[in-house]
Design a protein around this motif. Structure first.
Motif, PDB file in Angstrom:
ATOM      1  N   ASP A  32     -21.691  37.076 109.073  1.00  0.00           N
ATOM      2  CA  ASP A  32     -22.763  36.908 108.098  1.00  0.00           C
ATOM      3  C   ASP A  32     -23.924  36.067 108.627  1.00  0.00           C
ATOM      4  O   ASP A  32     -24.896  35.829 107.921  1.00  0.00           O
ATOM      5  CB  ASP A  32     -22.232  36.325 106.791  1.00  0.00           C
ATOM      6  N   GLY A  33     -23.832  35.593 109.869  1.00  0.00           N
ATOM      7  CA  GLY A  33     -24.951  34.879 110.499  1.00  0.00           C
ATOM      8  C   GLY A  33     -25.095  33.426 110.088  1.00  0.00           C
ATOM      9  O   GLY A  33     -26.090  32.797 110.397  1.00  0.00           O
ATOM     10  N   LEU A  82     -22.427  25.142 112.112  1.00  0.00           N
ATOM     11  CA  LEU A  82     -23.226  25.724 111.032  1.00  0.00           C
ATOM     12  C   LEU A  82     -24.667  25.920 111.498  1.00  0.00           C
ATOM     13  O   LEU A  82     -25.291  25.003 112.033  1.00  0.00           O
ATOM     14  CB  LEU A  82     -23.199  24.797 109.806  1.00  0.00           C
ATOM     15  N   LYS A  83     -25.179  27.108 111.322  1.00  0.00           N
ATOM     16  CA  LYS A  83     -26.532  27.442 111.776  1.00  0.00           C
ATOM     17  C   LYS A  83     -27.575  26.573 111.076  1.00  0.00           C
ATOM     18  O   LYS A  83     -28.561  26.170 111.686  1.00  0.00           O
ATOM     19  CB  LYS A  83     -26.798  28.924 111.519  1.00  0.00           C
ATOM     20  N   ALA A 126     -22.300  29.196 100.625  1.00  0.00           N
ATOM     21  CA  ALA A 126     -22.882  27.966 101.163  1.00  0.00           C
ATOM     22  C   ALA A 126     -21.976  26.770 100.864  1.00  0.00           C
ATOM     23  O   ALA A 126     -21.775  25.903 101.716  1.00  0.00           O
ATOM     24  CB  ALA A 126     -24.279  27.748 100.593  1.00  0.00           C
ATOM     25  N   GLY A 127     -21.418  26.743  99.675  1.00  0.00           N
ATOM     26  CA  GLY A 127     -20.490  25.678  99.315  1.00  0.00           C
ATOM     27  C   GLY A 127     -19.227  25.714 100.161  1.00  0.00           C
ATOM     28  O   GLY A 127     -18.715  24.668 100.579  1.00  0.00           O
TER      29      GLY A 127
END
Length: 110
Positions: free
Chosen positions: A99-100, A62-63, A8-9
């Motif tokens: 990784d979605g 970014l989703k 996430a970072g």
């Protein structure tokens, strides 16, 4: 910190350093500032001995920034000095390969 937190970072660092400013435009909602990558098609993509031409640009975003992204949603690029640029409309249902964590979607001028 676990592996997912590290990813996430990294996503946030990629968004901050490699993405361009844009506005996410959804009818009836105030424009939302987002960061995205716009990739224009090359003349031909090569795959072993074959080649194919992608006809439309691709946006990667970014989703987490736009979880409800769907066909017909639009983005407007924001250029230096806050000047508004081209508008791009989502041309197909978005996919989130790998990784979605990132949407990848073809767009057309909108």
């Amino acid at each position: 910190m676990n592996f997912s937190d590290h990813l996430a970072g990294l996503d946030l660092a990629i968004e901050d350093h490699l993405c361009d400013d844009a506005l996410y435009l959804v009818e009836g909602v105030a424009p939302l500032p987002v960061r995205l990558q716009l990739d224009q098609p090359d003349s031909a993509d090569r795959l072993q001995v074959m080649g194919f031409v992608r006809s439309r640009p691709v946006i990667t975003i970014l989703k987490a920034a736009v979880p409800g992204l769907r066909e017909d949603h639009r983005f407007q690029m924001v250029l230096a000095g806050g000047v508004l640029g081209d508008i791009w409309q989502v041309a197909e249902a978005p996919t989130a390969p790998g990784d979605g964590r990132w949407w990848v979607v073809e767009v057309m001028p909108g």
